[in-house]
Design a protein around this motif. Structure first.
Motif, PDB file in Angstrom:
ATOM      1  N   GLU A 135       0.836  -1.210   0.000  1.00 50.96           N
ATOM      2  CA  GLU A 135       0.000   0.000   0.000  1.00 50.96           C
ATOM      3  C   GLU A 135       0.868   1.257   0.000  1.00 50.96           C
ATOM      4  O   GLU A 135       0.611   2.218  -0.736  1.00 50.96           O
ATOM      5  CB  GLU A 135      -0.924  -0.012   1.212  1.00 50.96           C
ATOM      6  CG  GLU A 135      -1.914   1.142   1.245  1.00 50.96           C
ATOM      7  CD  GLU A 135      -2.867   1.049   2.421  1.00 50.96           C
ATOM      8  OE1 GLU A 135      -3.907   1.719   2.381  1.00 50.96           O
ATOM      9  OE2 GLU A 135      -2.567   0.308   3.378  1.00 50.96           O
ATOM     10  N   LYS A 136       1.913   1.253   0.820  1.00 55.55           N
ATOM     11  CA  LYS A 136       2.829   2.389   0.885  1.00 55.55           C
ATOM     12  C   LYS A 136       3.513   2.619  -0.467  1.00 55.55           C
ATOM     13  O   LYS A 136       3.650   3.762  -0.919  1.00 55.55           O
ATOM     14  CB  LYS A 136       3.906   2.147   1.954  1.00 55.55           C
ATOM     15  CG  LYS A 136       3.439   2.261   3.386  1.00 55.55           C
ATOM     16  CD  LYS A 136       4.625   2.004   4.313  1.00 55.55           C
ATOM     17  CE  LYS A 136       4.250   2.123   5.777  1.00 55.55           C
ATOM     18  NZ  LYS A 136       5.417   1.845   6.660  1.00 55.55           N
ATOM     19  N   TYR A 138       2.549   1.634  -3.564  1.00 53.19           N
ATOM     20  CA  TYR A 138       1.625   2.110  -4.593  1.00 53.19           C
ATOM     21  C   TYR A 138       1.250   3.577  -4.361  1.00 53.19           C
ATOM     22  O   TYR A 138       1.185   4.376  -5.307  1.00 53.19           O
ATOM     23  CB  TYR A 138       0.367   1.243  -4.624  1.00 53.19           C
ATOM     24  CG  TYR A 138       0.585  -0.115  -5.261  1.00 53.19           C
ATOM     25  CD1 TYR A 138       1.372  -0.267  -6.390  1.00 53.19           C
ATOM     26  CD2 TYR A 138      -0.018  -1.259  -4.723  1.00 53.19           C
ATOM     27  CE1 TYR A 138       1.569  -1.509  -6.982  1.00 53.19           C
ATOM     28  CE2 TYR A 138       0.172  -2.508  -5.305  1.00 53.19           C
ATOM     29  CZ  TYR A 138       0.959  -2.627  -6.432  1.00 53.19           C
ATOM     30  OH  TYR A 138       1.141  -3.857  -7.009  1.00 53.19           O
ATOM     31  N   PHE A 139       1.002   3.922  -3.118  1.00 56.49           N
ATOM     32  CA  PHE A 139       0.643   5.306  -2.813  1.00 56.49           C
ATOM     33  C   PHE A 139       1.807   6.244  -3.145  1.00 56.49           C
ATOM     34  O   PHE A 139       1.593   7.346  -3.657  1.00 56.49           O
ATOM     35  CB  PHE A 139       0.249   5.453  -1.336  1.00 56.49           C
ATOM     36  CG  PHE A 139      -0.335   6.800  -1.012  1.00 56.49           C
ATOM     37  CD1 PHE A 139      -1.675   7.055  -1.233  1.00 56.49           C
ATOM     38  CD2 PHE A 139       0.462   7.815  -0.482  1.00 56.49           C
ATOM     39  CE1 PHE A 139      -2.218   8.304  -0.952  1.00 56.49           C
ATOM     40  CE2 PHE A 139      -0.069   9.063  -0.199  1.00 56.49           C
ATOM     41  CZ  PHE A 139      -1.415   9.310  -0.428  1.00 56.49           C
ATOM     42  N   GLU A 143       1.408   9.269  -5.683  1.00 54.77           N
ATOM     43  CA  GLU A 143       1.646  10.620  -5.165  1.00 54.77           C
ATOM     44  C   GLU A 143       2.739  11.332  -5.957  1.00 54.77           C
ATOM     45  O   GLU A 143       2.577  12.504  -6.348  1.00 54.77           O
ATOM     46  CB  GLU A 143       2.039  10.535  -3.694  1.00 54.77           C
ATOM     47  CG  GLU A 143       2.296  11.895  -3.045  1.00 54.77           C
ATOM     48  CD  GLU A 143       2.789  11.766  -1.610  1.00 54.77           C
ATOM     49  OE1 GLU A 143       2.353  12.563  -0.775  1.00 54.77           O
ATOM     50  OE2 GLU A 143       3.615  10.864  -1.345  1.00 54.77           O
ATOM     51  N   LEU A 169      -5.493  -3.274  -4.955  1.00 50.71           N
ATOM     52  CA  LEU A 169      -5.022  -2.213  -4.077  1.00 50.71           C
ATOM     53  C   LEU A 169      -4.472  -1.051  -4.895  1.00 50.71           C
ATOM     54  O   LEU A 169      -4.750   0.120  -4.607  1.00 50.71           O
ATOM     55  CB  LEU A 169      -3.948  -2.763  -3.141  1.00 50.71           C
ATOM     56  CG  LEU A 169      -3.448  -1.853  -2.013  1.00 50.71           C
ATOM     57  CD1 LEU A 169      -4.596  -1.452  -1.094  1.00 50.71           C
ATOM     58  CD2 LEU A 169      -2.361  -2.562  -1.213  1.00 50.71           C
ATOM     59  N   LYS A 172      -7.398   0.785  -6.451  1.00 49.89           N
ATOM     60  CA  LYS A 172      -8.094   1.604  -5.457  1.00 49.89           C
ATOM     61  C   LYS A 172      -7.330   2.895  -5.177  1.00 49.89           C
ATOM     62  O   LYS A 172      -7.913   3.993  -5.136  1.00 49.89           O
ATOM     63  CB  LYS A 172      -8.270   0.801  -4.165  1.00 49.89           C
ATOM     64  CG  LYS A 172      -8.942   1.570  -3.033  1.00 49.89           C
ATOM     65  CD  LYS A 172      -9.007   0.716  -1.762  1.00 49.89           C
ATOM     66  CE  LYS A 172      -9.581   1.514  -0.588  1.00 49.89           C
ATOM     67  NZ  LYS A 172      -9.611   0.700   0.656  1.00 49.89           N
ATOM     68  N   ILE A 173      -6.019   2.788  -4.985  1.00 49.98           N
ATOM     69  CA  ILE A 173      -5.204   3.962  -4.663  1.00 49.98           C
ATOM     70  C   ILE A 173      -5.152   4.929  -5.848  1.00 49.98           C
ATOM     71  O   ILE A 173      -5.145   6.149  -5.669  1.00 49.98           O
ATOM     72  CB  ILE A 173      -3.789   3.529  -4.233  1.00 49.98           C
ATOM     73  CG1 ILE A 173      -3.866   2.763  -2.909  1.00 49.98           C
ATOM     74  CG2 ILE A 173      -2.855   4.728  -4.099  1.00 49.98           C
ATOM     75  CD1 ILE A 173      -2.559   2.123  -2.492  1.00 49.98           C
ATOM     76  N   SER A 174      -5.157   4.378  -7.078  1.00 49.83           N
ATOM     77  CA  SER A 174      -5.111   5.238  -8.267  1.00 49.83           C
ATOM     78  C   SER A 174      -6.368   6.090  -8.400  1.00 49.83           C
ATOM     79  O   SER A 174      -6.368   7.100  -9.111  1.00 49.83           O
ATOM     80  CB  SER A 174      -4.917   4.393  -9.533  1.00 49.83           C
ATOM     81  OG  SER A 174      -6.093   3.676  -9.850  1.00 49.83           O
ATOM     82  N   HIS A 176      -7.797   7.506  -5.790  1.00 43.75           N
ATOM     83  CA  HIS A 176      -7.810   8.439  -4.662  1.00 43.75           C
ATOM     84  C   HIS A 176      -8.053   9.860  -5.182  1.00 43.75           C
ATOM     85  O   HIS A 176      -7.638  10.213  -6.296  1.00 43.75           O
ATOM     86  CB  HIS A 176      -6.475   8.357  -3.927  1.00 43.75           C
ATOM     87  CG  HIS A 176      -6.448   9.072  -2.623  1.00 43.75           C
ATOM     88  ND1 HIS A 176      -6.151  10.416  -2.517  1.00 43.75           N
ATOM     89  CD2 HIS A 176      -6.683   8.644  -1.358  1.00 43.75           C
ATOM     90  CE1 HIS A 176      -6.194  10.782  -1.251  1.00 43.75           C
ATOM     91  NE2 HIS A 176      -6.513   9.725  -0.517  1.00 43.75           N
ATOM     92  N   SER A 179      -5.194  11.668  -6.691  1.00 48.90           N
ATOM     93  CA  SER A 179      -4.492  11.031  -7.808  1.00 48.90           C
ATOM     94  C   SER A 179      -4.865  11.680  -9.129  1.00 48.90           C
ATOM     95  O   SER A 179      -6.029  11.977  -9.393  1.00 48.90           O
ATOM     96  CB  SER A 179      -4.839   9.542  -7.866  1.00 48.90           C
ATOM     97  OG  SER A 179      -4.320   8.966  -9.055  1.00 48.90           O
TER      98      SER A 179
END
Length: 300
Positions: A135-136, A138-139, A143, A169, A172-174, A176, A179
């Motif tokens: 998660e870290k 990908y974020f 970012e 995951l 999902k983060i993409s 945000h 993003s």
């Protein structure tokens, strides 16, 4: 006389043994020097950013796309071995290029269950919980790349590593709210540029899915410029062999320039077709393919 002969024999044996030891020592020193040079080159290559600026000419380029700047980055492989200051310099360089569009070629992550054989260069991605680390990572990718300023946005595809390690995951983060990345599997995107159309066709990684464009126009339309993005160049090879899809430019990564390059030996490759291992290839008139060597590394 007998003692003199024995003494002479022992001396000869001693000199031969001494010569053998000297040769052995020289071989050992040579191995040490070679190992040092290889490690030095590996470290240097993984901390040296090379920006390949390529000017492509098209006889049928739409007027609205004259001097259009496309940035392409692939295989960041962010993880425990990543030098974060070096990655910051990459983002700074991208922002200095005044890009019209940024395209990302996949493989944003490098993770193993064990830290064995991983040379740690940061403390950000050393969490004991595997999924939290992913998660870290990908974020971090989302970012950092979202901070790159472009006129027409940022499009990204999945790589094989992204499909192996919590792909949902990443998806999902993409999405945000902060993003700016449009992460795509197989998709067909169109950007209006005056009287012209810029088409961005993205594809899933070849190891997950072969390309399918049955419901889309194979022929290029008037004033259309079409770009294909696929992590693995095998996708492009497959399209060229089996699908009559016209395009102006295709972009891939995955190969890491053949991983290991040995002089006078043909490039090794982790692809099936082994056509587009590295660099620019002309497919036909007004059609090119480019394979990036990638900016990330794995465990070195």
């Amino acid at each position: 006389m007998q003692e003199q002969r024995n003494g002479g024999t022992r001396l000869k044996m001693y000199l031969k043994f001494k010569k053998f030891l000297v040769i052995l020592l020289l071989i050992f020193i040579l191995i040490l020097i070679s190992a040092f040079l290889i490690l030095y080159k590996m470290q240097k290559d993984t901390h040296t950013l090379v920006v390949n600026k390529i000017n492509l000419s098209y006889s049928d380029l739409p007027n609205d796309l004259e001097n259009y700047k496309i940035g392409f980055v692939s295989d960041t492989h962010i993880g425990l071995s990543t030098n974060l200051k070096f990655f910051d310099s990459i983002i700074k360089t991208l922002n200095s290029l005044d890009l019209d569009i940024l395209l990302l070629g996949g493989d944003y992550i490098w993770m193993k269950e064990s830290a064995l054989f991983q040379y740690p260069r940061n403390s950000l991605f050393n969490d004991i919980e595997f999924k939290l680390n992913a998660e870290k990572i990908y974020f971090y990718n989302i970012e950092k790349f979202s901070s790159v300023k472009t006129k027409d946005g940022i499009y990204a595809v999945y790589g094989n590593h992204d499909n192996w390690i919590f792909p949902n995951l990443l998806k999902k983060i993409s999405k945000h709210k902060e993003s700016k990345i449009k992460l795509k599997g197989e998709s067909f995107n169109y950007i209006k540029k005056g009287d012209s159309n810029l088409s961005i066709f993205t594809f899933q990684d070849f190891w997950k899915k072969i390309p399918n464009v049955e419901n889309h126009n194979f022929k290029l339309k008037k004033n259309e410029f079409r770009i294909l993005i696929a992590h693995n160049p095998d996708t492009i090879s497959y399209i060229n062999k089996y699908i009559p899809l016209e395009y102006n430019l295709s972009l891939s990564g995955h190969t890491h320039a053949g991983q290991i390059r040995i002089p006078f030996i043909p490039k090794a490759s982790n692809t099936y077709y082994k056509e587009y291992v590295l660099g620019l290839s002309k497919i036909k008139k007004n059609s090119y393919h480019y394979t990036s060597s990638g900016i990330g590394c794995t465990s070195v």
